[in-house]
Design a protein around this motif. Sequence first.
Motif, PDB file in Angstrom:
ATOM      1  N   UNK A   1       0.840  -1.200   0.000  1.00  0.00           N
ATOM      2  CA  UNK A   1       0.000   0.000   0.000  1.00  0.00           C
ATOM      3  C   UNK A   1       0.879   1.255   0.000  1.00  0.00           C
ATOM      4  N   UNK A   2       0.949   1.926  -1.147  1.00  0.00           N
ATOM      5  CA  UNK A   2       1.867   3.056  -1.303  1.00  0.00           C
ATOM      6  C   UNK A   2       1.520   4.229  -0.393  1.00  0.00           C
ATOM      7  N   UNK A   3       0.227   4.457  -0.133  1.00  0.00           N
ATOM      8  CA  UNK A   3      -0.136   5.586   0.720  1.00  0.00           C
ATOM      9  C   UNK A   3       0.274   5.367   2.168  1.00  0.00           C
ATOM     10  N   UNK A   4       0.364   4.110   2.587  1.00  0.00           N
ATOM     11  CA  UNK A   4       0.893   3.838   3.927  1.00  0.00           C
ATOM     12  C   UNK A   4       2.367   4.249   3.985  1.00  0.00           C
ATOM     13  N   UNK A   5       3.113   3.963   2.914  1.00  0.00           N
ATOM     14  CA  UNK A   5       4.505   4.405   2.843  1.00  0.00           C
ATOM     15  C   UNK A   5       4.589   5.925   2.792  1.00  0.00           C
ATOM     16  N   UNK A   6       3.670   6.540   2.023  1.00  0.00           N
ATOM     17  CA  UNK A   6       3.658   7.994   1.933  1.00  0.00           C
ATOM     18  C   UNK A   6       3.397   8.651   3.269  1.00  0.00           C
ATOM     19  N   UNK A   7       2.453   8.089   4.043  1.00  0.00           N
ATOM     20  CA  UNK A   7       2.143   8.660   5.351  1.00  0.00           C
ATOM     21  C   UNK A   7       3.325   8.524   6.295  1.00  0.00           C
ATOM     22  N   UNK A   8       3.956   7.356   6.321  1.00  0.00           N
ATOM     23  CA  UNK A   8       5.108   7.188   7.209  1.00  0.00           C
ATOM     24  C   UNK A   8       6.230   8.146   6.807  1.00  0.00           C
ATOM     25  N   UNK A   9       6.453   8.311   5.508  1.00  0.00           N
ATOM     26  CA  UNK A   9       7.471   9.258   5.048  1.00  0.00           C
ATOM     27  C   UNK A   9       7.151  10.669   5.514  1.00  0.00           C
ATOM     28  N   UNK A  10       5.889  11.058   5.373  1.00  0.00           N
ATOM     29  CA  UNK A  10       5.467  12.400   5.789  1.00  0.00           C
ATOM     30  C   UNK A  10       5.718  12.608   7.280  1.00  0.00           C
ATOM     31  N   UNK A  11       5.352  11.637   8.095  1.00  0.00           N
ATOM     32  CA  UNK A  11       5.537  11.769   9.538  1.00  0.00           C
ATOM     33  C   UNK A  11       7.017  11.826   9.901  1.00  0.00           C
ATOM     34  N   UNK A  12       7.824  10.996   9.264  1.00  0.00           N
ATOM     35  CA  UNK A  12       9.257  10.995   9.563  1.00  0.00           C
ATOM     36  C   UNK A  12       9.910  12.316   9.175  1.00  0.00           C
ATOM     37  N   UNK A  13       9.549  12.857   8.017  1.00  0.00           N
ATOM     38  CA  UNK A  13      10.149  14.104   7.561  1.00  0.00           C
ATOM     39  C   UNK A  13       9.752  15.274   8.445  1.00  0.00           C
ATOM     40  N   UNK A  14       8.499  15.315   8.853  1.00  0.00           N
ATOM     41  CA  UNK A  14       8.077  16.374   9.770  1.00  0.00           C
ATOM     42  C   UNK A  14       8.743  16.211  11.140  1.00  0.00           C
ATOM     43  N   UNK A  15       8.755  14.974  11.628  1.00  0.00           N
ATOM     44  CA  UNK A  15       9.323  14.735  12.956  1.00  0.00           C
ATOM     45  C   UNK A  15      10.827  14.977  12.971  1.00  0.00           C
ATOM     46  N   UNK A  16      11.474  14.881  11.813  1.00  0.00           N
ATOM     47  CA  UNK A  16      12.926  15.102  11.750  1.00  0.00           C
ATOM     48  C   UNK A  16      13.300  16.516  12.181  1.00  0.00           C
ATOM     49  N   UNK A  17      12.350  17.462  12.118  1.00  0.00           N
ATOM     50  CA  UNK A  17      12.634  18.853  12.485  1.00  0.00           C
ATOM     51  C   UNK A  17      12.396  19.140  13.967  1.00  0.00           C
ATOM     52  N   UNK A  18      11.976  18.154  14.715  1.00  0.00           N
ATOM     53  CA  UNK A  18      11.470  18.394  16.070  1.00  0.00           C
ATOM     54  C   UNK A  18      12.443  19.168  16.949  1.00  0.00           C
ATOM     55  N   UNK A  19      13.721  18.793  16.918  1.00  0.00           N
ATOM     56  CA  UNK A  19      14.696  19.435  17.799  1.00  0.00           C
ATOM     57  C   UNK A  19      14.927  20.897  17.457  1.00  0.00           C
ATOM     58  N   UNK A  20      14.595  21.287  16.218  1.00  0.00           N
ATOM     59  CA  UNK A  20      14.846  22.664  15.781  1.00  0.00           C
ATOM     60  C   UNK A  20      13.607  23.554  15.856  1.00  0.00           C
ATOM     61  N   UNK A  21      12.468  22.988  16.235  1.00  0.00           N
ATOM     62  CA  UNK A  21      11.209  23.735  16.145  1.00  0.00           C
ATOM     63  C   UNK A  21      10.944  24.635  17.340  1.00  0.00           C
ATOM     64  N   UNK A  22      11.670  24.419  18.425  1.00  0.00           N
ATOM     65  CA  UNK A  22      11.477  25.248  19.613  1.00  0.00           C
ATOM     66  C   UNK A  22      12.833  25.676  20.171  1.00  0.00           C
ATOM     67  N   UNK A  23      12.822  26.820  20.829  1.00  0.00           N
ATOM     68  CA  UNK A  23      14.023  27.311  21.505  1.00  0.00           C
ATOM     69  C   UNK A  23      14.176  26.567  22.833  1.00  0.00           C
TER      70      UNK A  23
END
Length: 417
Positions: free
Chosen positions: A233-255
């Motif tokens: 299911x490609x959309x399951x892969x797409x969703x996981x990719x989306x979550x990982x890419x957004x979460x990758x910024x977590x440490x930089x999103x707040x002071x």
Amino acid sequence: MNENTEPDLSKTLEAVYRTESRRVLATLIRLLGDFDLAEEALHDAFQAALEQWPRDGMPANPRAWLVSAGRFKGIDGIRRHARFDALDDVAGQVDAAVFETAAGDEESVEDDHLRLIFTCSHPALALDSQVALTLREVSGLTTEEIASAFLSTPTTIAQRIVRAKAKIRDARIPYEVPAHEDLSDRLDAVLRVIYLVFNEGYSASTGSELTRHDLSGEAIRLGRLLIELLPQESEASGLLALMLLHDSRRAARTSPNGDLILLGEQDRALWDREQIAEGLMLIMQAFRSHSIGSYTLQAAIAAVHAEASSSSETDWTEIIGLYDLLLQANPSPVVELNRAVAVAMRDGPEVGLFLIDAILSRGDLTDYHLAHSARADLCRRLGRTGQAEVAYRQALSLARQEPERRFLERRLAELKN
């Protein structure tokens, strides 16, 4: 058993509970036909393991042992309830459980886990109930943990779960993976629940913290599980990719003091490159399929940001093109808003402001604080201080999250300097 091995076995049992309890529960629900009875049987099985494994040794297949023990504990429970409540169908329930296929079958257990995910996300249930039931039964979170994550009360969460279980029972919702012709529509509901959980963790709707990593982390775990169970299911892969890419910024999103840092101002050296690499690989897999959905397109947009060394080096034309495709796949005023912001980055704030005003003039996003915040920022960049102040105040009146409110208050203060 000597004294040194007992603590080790206790730790092993704890590890088995963490890794296997949800799979065991899923199978017990299939065998016993009742959520509450299966949960009780699960706890009874682990209690039996705590008593017997130190004496008899750990079984070769702990999951199969627990399923078998839980099944017979559940059968005893059915018989007890029948004695006191005179259930008419007890004989059928007991027979179905006793003569069920081998409980330790690996493929069957994995199928049970998938059945549980689809049952908890059944469209006949209210969305908030789908979320609560999924986090409780699939993830194993307590009602207190779910309530804390969504700033609700344990009583409210417990009521949602009880109503969902009653609906499944009374409406005789089948405990099954949908047929192939129905899978796409039902999968959308599962993906929506996982993404809703992630979004609440990635950007909490209310409260003092910008993020709740335990919640976004759980959504990512569910996304991995779904791909494991439905690898095609490609959309399951797409969703996981989306979550990982957004979460990758977590440490930089707040002071360090918890203040919001916008994407364009983040220290990209803090972005998690391992998560980005995994997300990019998943996008490539998804794009090799014949059907590209909205989660994959959103992930592709996040990938363009992830690959840019700075905001100024971002390929805004590519992002706008992806938003155009996303609008075709999933027309939405929020997608329009995000596209308008991208256009402003490429073509200038005046062009972006024209697009945002068109959205607001239709009556769309009137109560969406990010629309007013985006408008305020473009007015600020154009030197229209009065309009910027009005828009910032409108955004502030709608924002419920403290880091966002502090950010908007800082912007208002800067306008006066």
